[in-house]
Design a protein around this motif. Sequence first.
Motif, PDB file in Angstrom:
ATOM      1  N   MET A  30       0.838  -1.200   0.000  1.00 52.37           N
ATOM      2  CA  MET A  30       0.000   0.000   0.000  1.00 52.37           C
ATOM      3  C   MET A  30       0.875   1.253   0.000  1.00 52.37           C
ATOM      4  SD  MET A  30      -2.836   1.379   2.750  1.00 52.37           S
ATOM      5  CE  MET A  30      -1.624   2.038   3.897  1.00 52.37           C
ATOM      6  N   SER A  33       2.317   2.154  -3.224  1.00 52.90           N
ATOM      7  CA  SER A  33       1.348   2.733  -4.163  1.00 52.90           C
ATOM      8  C   SER A  33       1.323   4.255  -4.078  1.00 52.90           C
ATOM      9  CB  SER A  33      -0.054   2.167  -3.914  1.00 52.90           C
ATOM     10  OG  SER A  33      -0.673   2.783  -2.792  1.00 52.90           O
ATOM     11  N   ASN A  39      -3.031   7.885  -6.116  1.00 56.05           N
ATOM     12  CA  ASN A  39      -3.219   6.962  -4.998  1.00 56.05           C
ATOM     13  C   ASN A  39      -3.161   7.689  -3.659  1.00 56.05           C
ATOM     14  OD1 ASN A  39      -3.477   4.807  -6.763  1.00 56.05           O
ATOM     15  ND2 ASN A  39      -1.310   4.313  -6.692  1.00 56.05           N
ATOM     16  N   ARG A  40      -2.299   8.684  -3.559  1.00 53.44           N
ATOM     17  CA  ARG A  40      -2.273   9.492  -2.338  1.00 53.44           C
ATOM     18  C   ARG A  40      -3.609  10.205  -2.159  1.00 53.44           C
ATOM     19  NH1 ARG A  40       2.873  10.565  -4.550  1.00 53.44           N
ATOM     20  NH2 ARG A  40       2.327  12.697  -5.163  1.00 53.44           N
ATOM     21  N   ALA A  42      -6.531   9.219  -3.348  1.00 53.37           N
ATOM     22  CA  ALA A  42      -7.544   8.207  -3.017  1.00 53.37           C
ATOM     23  C   ALA A  42      -7.470   7.837  -1.534  1.00 53.37           C
ATOM     24  CB  ALA A  42      -7.362   6.972  -3.888  1.00 53.37           C
ATOM     25  N   PHE A  43      -6.254   7.714  -1.002  1.00 49.16           N
ATOM     26  CA  PHE A  43      -6.081   7.405   0.415  1.00 49.16           C
ATOM     27  C   PHE A  43      -6.643   8.519   1.280  1.00 49.16           C
ATOM     28  CE2 PHE A  43      -3.614   7.895   4.330  1.00 49.16           C
ATOM     29  CZ  PHE A  43      -3.794   6.656   4.914  1.00 49.16           C
ATOM     30  N   ASP A  46     -10.469   8.428   1.447  1.00 46.20           N
ATOM     31  CA  ASP A  46     -11.089   7.326   2.190  1.00 46.20           C
ATOM     32  C   ASP A  46      -9.999   6.408   2.736  1.00 46.20           C
ATOM     33  OD1 ASP A  46     -12.649   5.266   3.228  1.00 46.20           O
ATOM     34  OD2 ASP A  46     -13.378   4.574   1.271  1.00 46.20           O
ATOM     35  N   GLU A  47      -9.392   6.828   3.835  1.00 49.04           N
ATOM     36  CA  GLU A  47      -8.272   6.076   4.398  1.00 49.04           C
ATOM     37  C   GLU A  47      -8.629   4.625   4.693  1.00 49.04           C
ATOM     38  OE1 GLU A  47      -6.233   7.776   7.751  1.00 49.04           O
ATOM     39  OE2 GLU A  47      -6.066   9.738   6.780  1.00 49.04           O
ATOM     40  N   TYR A  50      -9.186   2.552   1.609  1.00 48.34           N
ATOM     41  CA  TYR A  50      -7.929   2.303   0.902  1.00 48.34           C
ATOM     42  C   TYR A  50      -7.140   1.208   1.618  1.00 48.34           C
ATOM     43  CZ  TYR A  50      -4.194   3.464  -2.355  1.00 48.34           C
ATOM     44  OH  TYR A  50      -3.263   3.414  -3.371  1.00 48.34           O
ATOM     45  N   CYS A  51      -7.120   1.251   2.936  1.00 51.19           N
ATOM     46  CA  CYS A  51      -6.430   0.219   3.716  1.00 51.19           C
ATOM     47  C   CYS A  51      -7.088  -1.144   3.503  1.00 51.19           C
ATOM     48  CB  CYS A  51      -6.435   0.574   5.199  1.00 51.19           C
ATOM     49  SG  CYS A  51      -5.394   1.981   5.635  1.00 51.19           S
ATOM     50  N   LYS A  53      -8.766  -2.070   0.852  1.00 48.14           N
ATOM     51  CA  LYS A  53      -8.454  -2.470  -0.535  1.00 48.14           C
ATOM     52  C   LYS A  53      -7.132  -3.235  -0.595  1.00 48.14           C
ATOM     53  CE  LYS A  53      -7.035  -0.315  -4.874  1.00 48.14           C
ATOM     54  NZ  LYS A  53      -6.866   0.946  -5.595  1.00 48.14           N
ATOM     55  N   TYR A  54      -6.169  -2.840   0.224  1.00 48.37           N
ATOM     56  CA  TYR A  54      -4.871  -3.501   0.219  1.00 48.37           C
ATOM     57  C   TYR A  54      -4.774  -4.661   1.208  1.00 48.37           C
ATOM     58  CZ  TYR A  54      -2.708  -0.620  -3.249  1.00 48.37           C
ATOM     59  OH  TYR A  54      -2.387  -0.040  -4.454  1.00 48.37           O
TER      60      TYR A  54
END
Length: 121
Positions: A30, A33, A39-40, A42-43, A46-47, A50-51, A53-54
């Motif tokens: 992650m 990414s 990607n930063r 996107a994180f 929605d932290e 995103y976490c 997702k990985y």
Amino acid sequence: MKSLAGKKPIPGTMVFEGRMAMKGYALNKMCFSFNKAENRDAFKADEDGYCTKYGLTDEQRDAVKKRNVLALLNLGGNIYYLAKLTGMFGLNMQDIGAQQAGISLEEFKAKLLAAGETKNG
């Protein structure tokens, strides 16, 4: 902890070896990414999503939420990959050093200054 190549480990440090790499694979993937701006973004949007997702563990996601770099290191995070994440949190190496030492940032800075004065004095 066993010594490596006959050397004693430094107290309070951890060795990043194969077991830790496997433990932190999703977390480090992650963080890698974050080399891409999208990607930063996107994180930041929605932290937790995103976490998820990985595939971060609950413990890893909690440490991310709490900005607890020491916990992330103990959960398999590699400091080189975590640097992108901690930068997004607004943390620098002195912040991380203070967390590792278990003291406030101000106390850590004072220790650095005192060590510099002793060395140069």
